[in-house]
Design a protein around this motif. Structure first.
Motif, mmCIF file in Angstrom:
data_model
loop_
_atom_site.group_PDB
_atom_site.id
_atom_site.type_symbol
_atom_site.label_atom_id
_atom_site.label_comp_id
_atom_site.label_asym_id
_atom_site.label_seq_id
_atom_site.Cartn_x
_atom_site.Cartn_y
_atom_site.Cartn_z
ATOM 1 N N GLN A 1 -3.728 -10.683 -0.585
ATOM 2 C CA GLN A 1 -4.760 -11.547 -1.177
ATOM 3 C C GLN A 1 -4.501 -11.765 -2.667
ATOM 4 O OE1 GLN A 1 -7.033 -13.154 0.495
ATOM 5 N NE2 GLN A 1 -7.876 -14.145 -1.320
ATOM 6 N N GLY B 1 -2.437 -2.814 7.013
ATOM 7 C CA GLY B 1 -3.630 -2.061 6.692
ATOM 8 C C GLY B 1 -4.395 -2.632 5.507
ATOM 9 N N PRO B 2 -5.485 -1.947 5.092
ATOM 10 C CA PRO B 2 -6.322 -2.475 3.979
ATOM 11 C C PRO B 2 -5.527 -2.656 2.689
ATOM 12 C CG PRO B 2 -7.460 -0.735 5.174
ATOM 13 C CD PRO B 2 -6.062 -0.744 5.691
ATOM 14 N N ASP B 3 -4.678 -1.730 2.372
ATOM 15 C CA ASP B 3 -3.910 -1.859 1.139
ATOM 16 C C ASP B 3 -2.966 -3.055 1.195
ATOM 17 O OD1 ASP B 3 -5.172 0.392 0.226
ATOM 18 O OD2 ASP B 3 -3.545 1.760 0.820
ATOM 19 N N VAL C 1 -3.405 -5.787 3.049
ATOM 20 C CA VAL C 1 -4.216 -7.019 3.020
ATOM 21 C C VAL C 1 -4.658 -7.334 1.594
ATOM 22 C CG1 VAL C 1 -6.387 -8.048 3.797
ATOM 23 C CG2 VAL C 1 -4.956 -6.789 5.420
ATOM 24 N N ALA C 2 -5.075 -6.324 0.843
ATOM 25 C CA ALA C 2 -5.505 -6.545 -0.547
ATOM 26 C C ALA C 2 -4.338 -7.031 -1.400
ATOM 27 C CB ALA C 2 -6.081 -5.254 -1.115
#
Length: 456
Positions: free
Chosen positions: A417, A409-411, A413-414
């Motif tokens: 990164q 999810g977005p968390d 992926v961040a």
């Protein structure tokens, strides 16, 4: 002063209609003394000491000497005690050795086997013999651990016997089992015979304990204690123990509950045990026929009010098991240890906190269901509290399936990164804002210049 044995006999004879004068003549005591004990003005075995016990300091020395040499003469021991400061007489020494049972029996001089055995007469209705049987490997569903306990009571004259399964041999369980056996046998005999059980008498001296003396007086029976190392003295119950172990316990299935096993034992005793033939002066009769002729006194209307205390673990449904039934407690007590307290003759039980560290606190009180009924006795407040706790713990989210696609999810992926940025920042090459790799050509030139240089 009456001994506990004389006190029990006096109460037993008085319950059978004897007059105080007849009891006094029978026991060789004064009528006033007998009347005082029957009224409860005096307590058996209790005498106020007029002064300090002068023999008490010499007990450890006498005990050690008699253990080292069980055959040492009392006169020799008297000579040694005089040098240590003993001021009593020789008669005092011998009395103290006898009363305190300090001289042990020498097993090497008194073998237990291959000795003559006398024939003991057992009049009808005269004696009941009692004994415990330790039965190994009870069914796992009982929760009794590695050993079960069976109390066996046998009528000495007819040979009829009954047994009760219990999870402990403490005095409350003994009293509860005895009450059941007495009622199964049909009544109370004149004498109860025991070996040196710690719950009945003091094993060293054989004197009846004060707590069990009250039990014997409640049922109106005298108590006889077997001499030490005299297993043949109660051979009737010993044979019953052998039959119970080999013909009942050895073939007991694992899928039976305690109550079903007890019913199986009662059925065997009445169907198989009571049809054995007994030789009498009038011919051969079955055990049931001979036992029916024994003059037994009726059992009291209510059992002796002993209190049974057992430890239990509360289930996830906030239920406590006892006697083949289940009783409710508050839901917050699930998976905790509690104690169940049942007073014999009462129609209810109490569930309290454990007594290991604190004073027990009563948590619930329920009516006592018949043993083995398999019912759940639940308080209305406990039911509502359990339902509210279950609703509060419930959720509307669907359960996770094992075969389902769940990408990062977005968390995630961040976070990935950020990890890439920190790892590339410490390397030789750098990354531009648009993601392109920037190469430093000066490092290549330095490397090439180093290769063209010849080493002298």
């Amino acid at each position: 002063m009456l001994t506990r044995e004389d006190d029990i006999d006096a109460h037993a004879l008085y319950r059978r209609g004897w007059k105080i004068t007849a009891i006094a003549n029978h026991l060789g005591r004064d009528r006033k003394t007998i009347r005082a004990y029957l009224r409860g003005d005096r307590t058996a075995g209790v005498r106020a000491r007029s002064g300090p016990d002068l023999f008490e300091p010499f007990v450890p020395y006498c005990t050690a000497r008699l253990i080292e040499d069980p055959h040492v003469w009392a006169s020799t021991l008297m000579d040694e005690l005089l040098e240590l400061g003993f001021t009593g007489s020789y008669q005092t020494l011998t009395r103290q050795l006898r009363v305190r049972a300090l001289r042990p029996a020498c097993q090497a001089c008194r073998p237990a086997k291959a000795r003559p055995v006398a024939v003991i007469e057992h009049p009808a209705g005269a004696e009941t013999q009692w004994d415990w049987v330790e039965l190994p490997d009870p069914p796992p569903g009982w929760g009794w651990g590695k050993q079960a306990h069976l109390l066996v009571g046998a009528l000495s004259h007819s040979g009829r016997w009954r047994g009760v399964l219990t999870e402990s041999e403490d005095q409350p369980h003994l009293i509860a089992a005895m009450d059941q056996v007495v009622r199964s046998l049909g009544g109370v005999t004149l004498v109860w015979r025991f070996d040196r059980m710690a719950t009945v008498c003091h094993p060293a001296s054989g004197q009846v304990s004060a707590s069990f003396a009250a039990v014997a007086k409640h049922y109106g029976a005298s108590v006889a204690i077997c001499p030490p190392r005299r297993g043949n003295r109660k051979g009737v119950v010993e044979k019953a123990n052998h039959s119970a172990a080999q013909r009942f316990w050895r073939t007991l299935p694992d899928n039976l509950t305690v109550e079903q096993a007890q019913q199986r034992l009662d059925t065997w005793c009445s169907v198989r045990g009571d049809i054995r033939l007994r030789a009498t002066k009038d011919g051969k009769y079955t055990v049931a026929t001979v036992a029916a002729r024994e003059p037994l006194a009726p059992a009291p209307a209510a059992p002796f009010p002993a209190e049974i205390v057992v430890a239990r673990t509360v289930s996830a449904q906030a239920l406590v098991g006892y006697g083949g039934n289940f009783y409710s407690v508050a839901p917050e007590l699930a998976h905790t240890r509690v104690t169940v307290r049942v007073r014999l003759g009462a129609g209810h039980l109490q569930i309290a906190t454990s007594t290991e560290h604190t004073v027990p606190v009563i948590l619930a009180r329920h009516r006592l269901a018949p043993p083995g009924a398999g019912v759940m006795v639940r308080d209305h407040g406990h039911v509502q509290a359990l339902e509210q706790a279950a609703i509060a713990a419930a959720t509307t989210d669907p359960p996770h399936r094992s075969k389902v696609r769940i990408p990062p999810g977005p968390d995630a992926v961040a976070a990935a990164q950020a990890l890439r940025s920190s790892s590339t920042g410490s390397s030789t090459d750098t990354t531009a804002a648009d993601g392109a790799v920037v190469v430093d050509l000066a490092r290549y030139a330095a490397a090439a210049a180093g290769r063209n240089t010849l080493t002298p």
